[in-house]
Motif scaffolding. Structure first.
Motif, PDB file in Angstrom:
ATOM      1  N   ALA A  17     -19.134 -31.587  -1.548  1.00 25.11           N
ATOM      2  CA  ALA A  17     -18.050 -31.039  -2.355  1.00 25.11           C
ATOM      3  C   ALA A  17     -17.182 -30.089  -1.527  1.00 25.11           C
ATOM      4  N   LEU A  18     -17.815 -29.297  -0.684  1.00 26.59           N
ATOM      5  CA  LEU A  18     -17.071 -28.383   0.181  1.00 26.59           C
ATOM      6  C   LEU A  18     -16.205 -29.151   1.173  1.00 26.59           C
ATOM      7  N   LEU A  19     -16.761 -30.208   1.723  1.00 27.19           N
ATOM      8  CA  LEU A  19     -16.008 -31.025   2.674  1.00 27.19           C
ATOM      9  C   LEU A  19     -14.801 -31.670   2.006  1.00 27.19           C
ATOM     10  N   ASP A  20     -15.016 -32.222   0.811  1.00 23.68           N
ATOM     11  CA  ASP A  20     -13.914 -32.861   0.093  1.00 23.68           C
ATOM     12  C   ASP A  20     -12.802 -31.867  -0.219  1.00 23.68           C
ATOM     13  N   MET A  21     -13.181 -30.665  -0.660  1.00 22.55           N
ATOM     14  CA  MET A  21     -12.175 -29.665  -0.989  1.00 22.55           C
ATOM     15  C   MET A  21     -11.432 -29.202   0.255  1.00 22.55           C
ATOM     16  N   ASN A  22     -12.144 -29.048   1.346  1.00 25.21           N
ATOM     17  CA  ASN A  22     -11.512 -28.609   2.586  1.00 25.21           C
ATOM     18  C   ASN A  22     -10.486 -29.641   3.061  1.00 25.21           C
ATOM     19  N   VAL A  23     -10.834 -30.920   2.953  1.00 27.25           N
ATOM     20  CA  VAL A  23      -9.910 -31.991   3.330  1.00 27.25           C
ATOM     21  C   VAL A  23      -8.672 -31.968   2.426  1.00 27.25           C
ATOM     22  N   MET A  24      -8.908 -31.755   1.139  1.00 27.70           N
ATOM     23  CA  MET A  24      -7.801 -31.721   0.192  1.00 27.70           C
ATOM     24  C   MET A  24      -6.858 -30.560   0.480  1.00 27.70           C
ATOM     25  N   LEU A  25      -7.422 -29.394   0.793  1.00 29.32           N
ATOM     26  CA  LEU A  25      -6.601 -28.223   1.092  1.00 29.32           C
ATOM     27  C   LEU A  25      -5.808 -28.421   2.383  1.00 29.32           C
ATOM     28  N   GLU A  26      -6.437 -29.055   3.354  1.00 26.95           N
ATOM     29  CA  GLU A  26      -5.742 -29.306   4.610  1.00 26.95           C
ATOM     30  C   GLU A  26      -4.599 -30.293   4.422  1.00 26.95           C
ATOM     31  N   ARG A  27      -4.804 -31.255   3.537  1.00 26.33           N
ATOM     32  CA  ARG A  27      -3.806 -32.302   3.336  1.00 26.33           C
ATOM     33  C   ARG A  27      -2.658 -31.842   2.445  1.00 26.33           C
ATOM     34  N   HIS A  28      -2.977 -31.076   1.381  1.00 24.66           N
ATOM     35  CA  HIS A  28      -1.963 -30.713   0.395  1.00 24.66           C
ATOM     36  C   HIS A  28      -1.529 -29.248   0.460  1.00 24.66           C
ATOM     37  N   GLY A  29      -2.323 -28.412   1.095  1.00 23.87           N
ATOM     38  CA  GLY A  29      -1.983 -26.991   1.158  1.00 23.87           C
ATOM     39  C   GLY A  29      -2.567 -26.199   0.004  1.00 23.87           C
ATOM     40  N   TYR A  30      -2.381 -26.692  -1.220  1.00 25.57           N
ATOM     41  CA  TYR A  30      -2.887 -26.005  -2.404  1.00 25.57           C
ATOM     42  C   TYR A  30      -3.489 -27.024  -3.369  1.00 25.57           C
ATOM     43  N   VAL A  31      -4.487 -26.567  -4.134  1.00 22.95           N
ATOM     44  CA  VAL A  31      -5.134 -27.401  -5.145  1.00 22.95           C
ATOM     45  C   VAL A  31      -5.149 -26.645  -6.464  1.00 22.95           C
TER      46      VAL A  31
END
Length: 289
Positions: free
Chosen positions: A38-52
């Motif tokens: 879950a941490l990895l997925d969120m980190n990838v999402m933040l890197e890709r989109h900037g904000y979640v």
């Protein structure tokens, strides 16, 4: 990249209204995904989109909510907004889709996140129930509780924006609907009735009725599986855009992110001066409710 919108259940992701509306990411429960993944997925999402911006109903299990806060804490990020909503599940799904639509507009992540509180006031979410004996999210009188034990009794309940409960069959007694143009989304459970489409929809003068599956969490939220859930909403992205754009933008004094309304969507800090608490007016034909 647009601000990422995330949810805690796949059935909160309604079909897009057009080809441009992005989908939403799924933040799985602890028993479905290890914390490391879950941490990895969120980190990838933040890197890709900037904000979640993550939205979830207040009825989700406590362990799932703790997982969301754990992720934000471990990553030590101020770019993840956790928005806990008191709307019924179908109302949450409607709001999620509206934020998905707004995420590709020229709004900052802070405005998208804080727009959730504004737009929730324009969602008329309710249900048709066979019993209110276990309904604890809307005020229920002792008289209504007693009527729940009478076979065949049905209740119309409005949970948002203003709680209301009626007994179906009383002439001249209806749920108060929106004073502006909406469409109606209907999630059918195991209750057999045409009251929502044949009576409520014409009374509310909705411009169209759509059917969808009932979110899995709806029976728990409403306290019964014999129900039909509904939500009237603003379907036009241009109206949503104008509604959000009409509110003065501020800067959060705590985290520095841009916001609208009276509370930051990312850190939940309120705006200290009362005079800065602005509201959108005059956007809809008949004004805001």
């Amino acid at each position: 990249m647009p601000t990422a919108i995330a949810v805690t259940s796949a059935d909160l992701v309604l079909p897009p209204t057009d080809q441009q509306t992005p989908t939403a990411a799924l933040l799985q429960a602890p028993d479905a995904q290890p914390l490391e993944a879950a941490l990895l997925d969120m980190n990838v999402m933040l890197e890709r989109h900037g904000y979640v911006v993550a939205l979830y109903p207040a009825s989700i299990p406590a362990a799932h909510e703790r997982r969301l806060h754990t992720i934000r804490s471990v990553l030590e990020t101020d770019r993840l907004a956790l928005l806990k909503l008191d709307l019924p599940p179908l109302g949450v799904a409607v709001l999620v889709r509206q934020l998905r639509q707004l995420s590709i507009c020229d709004f900052s992540a802070g405005v998208v996140a804080s727009a959730a509180r504004l737009l929730s006031h324009y969602i008329y979410a309710g249900g048709l129930l066979n019993s209110v004996t276990k309904l604890d999210r809307v005020p229920v009188s002792l008289k209504s509780h007693a009527k729940s034990w009478v076979p065949g009794t049905q209740f119309g309940v409005l949970a948002n924006p203003n709680p209301q409960l009626i007994k179906i069959g009383n002439e001249g007694n209806g749920l108060t609907g929106p004073g502006f143009s909406t469409q109606l989304l209907v999630g059918k459970g195991s209750l057999v009735s045409d009251w929502v489409t044949a009576t409520l929809a014409p009374a509310w003068q909705v411009q169209g009725v759509q059917e969808t599956g009932l979110p899995a969490d709806s029976p728990r939220w409403w306290g019964t599986s014999k129900m039909i859930e509904f939500a009237a909403f603003l379907p036009d992205i241009s109206v949503l855009y104008q509604l959000v754009a009409s509110v003065r933008r501020e800067q959060c004094h705590w985290c520095g992110i841009e916001l609208i309304g009276d509370r930051c969507g990312f850190c939940s800090a309120p705006l200290p001066p009362p005079e800065n608490r602005t509201h959108a007016v005059g956007v809809l034909n008949q004004g805001s409710p």
